[in-house]
Scaffold this active site. Structure first.
Site, mmCIF file in Angstrom:
data_model
loop_
_atom_site.group_PDB
_atom_site.id
_atom_site.type_symbol
_atom_site.label_atom_id
_atom_site.label_comp_id
_atom_site.label_asym_id
_atom_site.label_seq_id
_atom_site.Cartn_x
_atom_site.Cartn_y
_atom_site.Cartn_z
ATOM 1 N N ASP A 431 20.038 -102.504 -33.747
ATOM 2 C CA ASP A 431 20.106 -103.354 -34.985
ATOM 3 C C ASP A 431 20.576 -104.804 -34.271
ATOM 4 O OD1 ASP A 431 20.983 -104.123 -37.793
ATOM 5 O OD2 ASP A 431 22.629 -104.677 -36.863
ATOM 6 N N GLU A 484 15.086 -103.707 -33.558
ATOM 7 C CA GLU A 484 14.952 -104.711 -34.792
ATOM 8 C C GLU A 484 15.243 -106.228 -34.000
ATOM 9 O OE1 GLU A 484 17.104 -106.434 -38.858
ATOM 10 O OE2 GLU A 484 18.188 -105.425 -37.386
#
Length: 759
Positions: A431, A484
């Site tokens: 993330d 990401e």
């Protein structure tokens, strides 16, 4: 040494122990040499009477120098072969002496590798381990807290009183203590006394299980007693290249996918009713599903939809549901909201038995400030930077890991190995990578510190990510490591040996933003935005991309996918079907968030569950059927996945018909020389005679049409396919004359014959 001196010294040592300020209890307690004999010295706060039991004989102990230090002079050293009988508060009990077990748990090699940042299995040493010392069963506790003045184990074993079990400080800032007799399931924390006298209670950073929120204690848990049945899956995974496989991911949040009524408790295999974990006040009368219930319901659902993988939003233990799991405090434990670690193992094992891989969201970029977590852990900025300009995310209210500290990097890299080794996961999605790579991420001028070259790149984070990916693929060559990363940082999916970050997939955030912007435009004006559809191909081969329509796009006022679409309901459904089909036929692996597969209307709410009642309506059934069939189409046609990252795998036929908002292209694969033709019409206007150039003479079977009535469309199509004609267009001598439905995507397969009736 005079008697008075010994008395004064022991009184001082006893005071340090009672004040929780002792870092070397082994120098005082247990069996100590004394003038050619041995002293048994037992630390027992608030005890009234203590006796030593050696080989069946009781020896009374006295507290000559401090009321809680009991002693007896012995002729021989009993080692750890003795017990202590204690009378305290009218209660009598018998136990082994913790300070008679002196063997170092963290060996010299362990300590050296940890200090280097290269102990990939450090969790086998750190934390609470059920073990046997000198034939006695108990729990060995091991903690890294180099700047603490003292550390104690507190828990049910000592009524949460830090005076009872002070730990021994070892080399490298490691603290250890073996507590005999302690069993699986025991609750505990660490009480840490700082150099300036402050006292903190901390959960175990390496704890394998924790209490259900809002409780914060860690729990003694086994990690070696689950019987896996997925060896064939693991062997196949690690002997193949995942990039050469179809990957279609169902991203989801375990706590908001589906709830159960709170008056229907989960029944454990032994018949006991498990205490329900409530979902939240926003959904009264409901509870969270357990891992066993998710094993029964979720895996069946995902298999029916045809996805290859489940991506779970973070399940590391976290205190606040509203963080969605992205602010972890228990990095080495699956959250107990849904059950036990072994129940999660069983969930993964069952996924593999059904041919479904498991991807976890992993968040090494930051951690919360909760007092029981990593923040200011030993009275110093141990895991985080001390300077908030590099150690804090003001916007998120979280702290940033200090990647320059070897032991901190080790904590994270080993955590990665832990999830793959202990829980058999198949991939991670890291993330907020951009927040790690840039020192000025979400920071105004003057609120960040440039690197040694004056730039904004966080070189320490870069080295950490490279190390993490290198170690991951060294241990698990068939794993997925997905970034990401929302910027144009070069080489995210390049190997580390050529300077890349080492991921093997990167979310294509550019494609996602371009396509959502495009589909939110009124179709009549899309002719002015054709570049949104075509631009992604110009950079498609700079990284290994995964197309993702994620949870971030259906929260915070952004609307769910269906409600992003313009027009009346018919157009919303048709647009949604067209976007999903274009996504499945575009190069790159696939990820969609739960609810998109049937046209969820409301924004995602972490405290609610999905709008399952919508599946009572035909248009939503149609979208779900479409996704099912897209996954079948995708997995059964290697042209849609085998050469995702090879330029041969994609070729435009026509990308310039912006007037009609129509595009056409080929998907190809090298192994079997198979190819498909995809034609998309992104306006609500049908085109009954639309000609598309084709590379070979023959019959082109229509194998997919988003306008089929089974998906809720108008059932306009091409009667099963079209034969080519000698009509030159799009630089091809042959072409097919198509009927393009409104807001549709069509897929054709070359059949090598003029019509379906020919033999």
């Amino acid at each position: 040494m005079t008697t008075s001196f010994v008395s004064d010294w022991m009184a001082q040592e006893g005071q340090k122990l009672s004040d929780c300020k002792h870092d070397d209890p082994f120098s005082v307690l247990g069996i100590q040499p004394f003038q050619g004999k041995w002293i048994a010295r037992i630390w027992m706060p608030e005890a009234e009477e203590v006796e030593l039991l050696i080989n069946g004989s009781l020896i009374p102990l006295t507290p000559p120098n401090h009321p809680w230090i009991f002693e007896a002079l012995l002729d021989e050293n009993p080692g750890s072969n003795y017990q202590v009988k204690v009378h305290r508060g009218g209660i009598k009990h018998q136990q082994y002496d913790p300070w008679s077990f002196r063997d170092e748990w963290m060996g010299e090699i362990d300590t050296h590798l940890f200090a280097e940042g290269n102990h990939h299995h450090i969790w086998r040493r750190m934390g609470a381990h059920l073990s046997e010392m000198n034939g006695v069963c108990g729990v060995m506790f091991c903690l890294w807290a180099p700047n603490a003045r003292s550390v104690s184990v507190i828990g049910e074993v000592n009524s949460w009183d830090g005076r009872h079990h002070p730990m021994q400080k070892r080399m490298g800032g490691i603290w250890e203590l073996f507590i005999p007799g302690l069993k699986e399931g025991a609750l505990y924390k660490y009480e840490i006394r700082t150099q300036n006298g402050h006292c903190y209670e901390k959960s175990d950073p390496y704890g394998f299980e924790h209490e259900v929120r809002p409780a914060q204690s860690s729990k003694v848990s086994r990690i070696d007693n689950f019987k896996w049945s997925d060896q064939e899956w693991i062997t196949k995974r690690d002997s193949s290249n995942p990039l050469d496989q179809p990957i279609s991911v169902y991203e989801m949040h375990l706590g908001s996918w589906l709830h159960a009524p709170s008056d229907e408790p989960f029944i454990e295999p032994n018949g006991n009713k498990r205490t329900a974990v409530p979902a939240a006040d926003l959904k009264p009368g409901t509870r969270l599903l357990t891992y066993p219930e998710l094993k029964q319901k979720l895996i069946k659902y995902v298999k029916e939809r045809g996805f290859t993988h489940i991506e779970l939003m973070p399940i590391s233990e976290h205190p606040f549901d509203g963080s969605w799991g992205y602010q972890a405090t228990g990095w080495y434990a699956p959250t107990s909201r849904y059950g036990t670690p072994n129940e999660f193992r069983a969930f993964v094992d069952a996924c593999h038995s059904e041919g479904i891989g498991v991807i976890l969201d992993w968040v090494p970029g930051h951690f919360p400030k909760d007092s029981h977590g990593l923040a200011f852990f030993d009275g110093s900025h141990l895991y985080e930077h001390s300077d908030p300009r590099i150690g804090e995310h003001k916007e998120w209210g979280t702290l940033i890991f200090n990647y320059s500290r070897n032991e901190v990097r080790n904590f994270l890299v080993a955590n990665l190995v832990f999830w793959f080794e202990q829980f058999h996961i198949d991939g991670i999605r890291v993330d907020a990578v951009a927040s790690m790579l840039y020192k000025d991420y979400l920071r105004p001028e003057g609120q960040w510190i440039p690197n040694e070259d004056g730039g904004n790149e966080n070189t320490e984070a870069v080295k950490f990510l490279q190390q993490a990916n290198h170690v991951l693929f060294e241990h698990f060559p068939g794993a997925l490591s997905i970034a990401e990363e929302s910027t144009t940082w070069p080489g995210v999916t390049n190997p580390t040996d050529v300077g890349g970050l080492g991921f093997n997939l990167k979310w294509n955030m550019g494609w996602m933003h371009d396509m959502l912007d495009y589909f939110e435009v009124d179709p009549w004006f899309r002719q002015f935005h054709q570049n949104n559809v075509t631009f992604s191909i110009t950079y498609n081969y700079t990284e290994n991309f995964m197309l993702a329509l994620s949870h971030d796009e259906v929260v915070h006022g952004k609307s769910h996918l269906l409600h992003k679409m313009p027009g009346d309901d018919w157009r919303k459904y048709a647009n949604t079907r067209a976007l999903l089909a274009y996504m499945w036929t575009h190069p790159g692996k696939k990820t969609i968030f739960m609810g998109m597969e049937f046209g969820q209307r409301k924004e995602w709410n972490v405290w609610d569950d999905l709008e399952w009642d919508l599946l009572g309506y035909q248009p939503h059934q149609g979208i779900q059927r479409l996704v099912d069939d897209l996954n079948v189409l995708y997995k059964s046609n290697p042209a849609l996945w085998r050469d995702d990252f090879n330029q041969y795998g994609f070729q435009w036929i026509d990308c310039k018909d912006n007037k009609n908002s129509v595009i056409s292209f080929m998907r190809r694969e090298t192994l079997n020389n198979e190819w498909l033709i995809v034609v998309a019409n992104f306006t609500p206007e049908s085109h009954p005679n639309y000609r598309v150039g084709v590379p070979l003479e023959g019959f082109y079977e229509e194998i997919f049409n988003t306008d089929s009535d089974k998906y809720g469309g108008s059932n306009t199509g091409n009667m099963g396919g079209k034969a080519s004609e000698k009509w030159s267009i799009h630089e091809y001598e042959d072409s097919i004359d198509l009927s393009l439905p409104p807001l549709s995507v069509l897929v054709f397969k070359y059949a090598q014959k003029k019509s379906p009736n020919e033999n």
